[in-house]
Scaffold this active site. Structure first.
Site, PDB file in Angstrom:
ATOM      1  N   LYS A   1       0.814  -1.416  -0.004  1.00 27.24           N
ATOM      2  CA  LYS A   1       0.017   0.033  -0.005  1.00 27.24           C
ATOM      3  C   LYS A   1       0.858   1.261  -0.023  1.00 27.24           C
ATOM      4  O   LYS A   1       2.107   1.125   0.070  1.00 27.24           O
ATOM      5  CB  LYS A   1      -0.980  -0.119   1.365  1.00 27.24           C
ATOM      6  CG  LYS A   1      -1.993  -1.163   1.287  1.00 27.24           C
ATOM      7  CD  LYS A   1      -2.588  -1.030   0.010  1.00 27.24           C
ATOM      8  CE  LYS A   1      -3.976  -2.132  -0.281  1.00 27.24           C
ATOM      9  NZ  LYS A   1      -4.172  -3.472   0.483  1.00 27.24           N
TER      10      LYS A   1
HETATM   11  C1  LIG Z   1      -5.421  -4.422   0.724  1.00 24.98           C
HETATM   12  C2  LIG Z   1      -6.743  -4.447   0.826  1.00 24.98           C
HETATM   13  C3  LIG Z   1      -7.427  -4.977   1.992  1.00 24.98           C
HETATM   14  C4  LIG Z   1      -6.715  -5.602   3.094  1.00 24.98           C
HETATM   15  O1  LIG Z   1      -5.701  -4.947   3.842  1.00 24.98           O
HETATM   16  P1  LIG Z   1      -4.956  -5.596   4.776  1.00 24.98           P
HETATM   17  O2  LIG Z   1      -4.199  -4.530   5.539  1.00 24.98           O
HETATM   18  O3  LIG Z   1      -4.082  -6.493   3.867  1.00 24.98           O
HETATM   19  O4  LIG Z   1      -5.927  -6.335   5.640  1.00 24.98           O
HETATM   20  C5  LIG Z   1      -8.940  -4.778   1.861  1.00 24.98           C
HETATM   21  N1  LIG Z   1      -9.489  -4.142   0.773  1.00 24.98           N
HETATM   22  C6  LIG Z   1      -8.749  -3.829  -0.241  1.00 24.98           C
HETATM   23  C7  LIG Z   1      -9.251  -2.970  -1.196  1.00 24.98           C
HETATM   24  C8  LIG Z   1      -7.314  -3.676  -0.177  1.00 24.98           C
HETATM   25  O5  LIG Z   1      -6.674  -3.267  -1.321  1.00 24.98           O
END
Ligand SMILES: *Cc1c(COP(=O)(O)O)cnc(C)c1O
Length: 392
Positions: free
Chosen positions: A185
């Site tokens: 992210k």
């Molecule tokens: C990355 C992501 C998640 C989950 O995030 P985590 O921190 O890995 O639990 C949920 N929804 C979307 C759209 C994502 O891109």
């Protein structure tokens, strides 16, 4: 990075100061939830202009607790777009509701606003919009529907830290937002997530449920004894972020806008370099005012199969060639979550139910995009494409 080293589709940028902060944390004698988590939450509240910012082990945990806080009854429904990570759907199921999947707009890959109202029933309790790739959903439309039908809005903002809607940061207004700090992210804490909300009751609920359902205040209401006692008001979870994770976060957040500016620059350059290629259907134009607030978490063109299949190149063939012949990683976000076995069996979803999501998910891919990526790296991606497509 050497010219021919593996080029990943994503890679975190970790400063020396962040590394030193983790070391300091380890040496401090306090490594679980403590002062660094507190500091990161204060920083998030200030940056996002939110009265509450609750950190958690993951965004998935944040989605789970935000949805649990809606206190669904059996049969309750939550509206969710067809193009998202499966965690959006999984957490709706975990919270005891039914995911009502709605098709996407094929240009933005975000939920098709015009289809939402048709899917609202007396059982609908919430909408979960997803800001796909860091491009904000039309929130005015979502919140006006939510107001009209008295629905909660739980925004899956996992890809949208730093995203703006009409010049306002996601997280600074509206109901509830969930951000992810997974290494892919836009900023990271290793793993981690955060919920912002303007609902005082939900904030209290999450704060308690992320740590075993323990409520120190609840006990104190009945007891004048010291803080060694507490009460448990619900069978809670263990979702608290560690100071070790927050140590990274407090150095990542101040760099976010710089990271996102670099992402945008790379997206603009992809757009320039790939415009006019018949093999691609490009995502929203990074130079268009509509994408001003885009956080460019992902750069996601669609492979134009009508053209490439004549050359024997499907999306999966293309991704394999990039990896195996050119040492370049390409991401896939996403295979349609409603076509996973569990969802097909439980809710009877099938291919064809969501025409635009089917189309997009068969063609989409995420090209390498991260702040440390150089123009030289990007040229290498373009060069590899030219070889694969047999272009001059
Ligand atoms: C990355 C992501 C998640 C989950 O995030 P985590 O921190 O890995 O639990 C949920 N929804 C979307 C759209 C994502 O891109």
């Amino acid at each position: 990075m050497e010219q021919n080293d593996f080029l990943p589709f994503s890679k975190p940028t970790i400063s020396d100061a962040a590394i030193q902060e983790v070391v300091d944390c380890l040496k401090s004698g306090w490594i679980t939830t403590g002062p660094r988590v507190q500091k990161l939450e204060d920083m998030l509240k200030a940056y996002l202009h939110s009265p509450h910012a609750l950190t958690l082990t993951t965004a998935t945990a944040g989605l789970h607790l935000s949805l649990l806080g809606c206190h669904f009854n059996p049969g309750d429904e939550v509206i969710v777009p067809a193009m998202t990570f499966v965690a959006s759907l999984n957490t709706i199921v975990q919270a005891g509701a039914k995911p009502v999947v709605v098709d996407i707009n094929p240009k933005t890959y975000n939920i098709d606003i015009d289809l939402i109202e048709k899917n609202i029933t007396p059982n609908t309790k919430a909408i979960m919009p997803v800001h796909f790739a860091g491009l904000s959903v039309d929130l005015d439309a979502i919140y006006s529907l939510a107001k009209k039908h008295q629905l909660r809005v739980i925004e899956d903002a996992a890809q949208a830290i730093g995203t703006k809607y009409k010049n306002q940061l996601i997280g600074s207004f509206g109901d509830t937002q969930i951000f992810s700090f997974h290494p892919n992210k836009n900023i990271t804490t290793g793993e981690g997530g955060c919920v912002t909300t303007r609902d005082e009751k939900l904030a209290k609920y999450i704060s308690c449920m992320r740590f075993h359902g323990i409520d120190r205040n609840a006990f104190n209401r009945f007891s004048k004894q010291g803080s060694q006692h507490y009460d448990v008001i619900e069978a809670g979870y263990k979702y608290n972020m560690l100071d070790m994770q927050a140590a990274l976060g407090i150095h990542q957040l101040p760099e976010l806008e710089k990271f996102n500016a670099k992402r945008k620059q790379l997206a603009q350059r992809y757009h320039e370099l790939l415009s006019g290629w018949e093999e691609w259907i490009l995502p929203v134009d990074p130079n268009h005012p509509d994408s001003d607030g885009h956080a460019w978490h992902l750069y996601t063109p669609l492979l134009n199969l009508d053209v490439t299949q004549k050359k024997g190149i499907t999306r999966d063939v293309f991704m394999d060639k990039m990896k195996l012949e050119h040492n370049i990683g390409i991401g896939l976000h996403y295979d349609p979550p409603y076509l996973y076995d569990f969802y097909k069996k439980k809710y009877g979803f099938k291919k064809g139910d969501f025409q635009h999501a089917d189309f997009v998910s068969e063609r989409i891919m995420s090209l390498p995009l991260f702040p440390l990526m150089t123009e030289q790296n990007q040229d290498r991606v373009i060069h590899a494409m030219k070889i694969i497509f047999g272009r001059k």
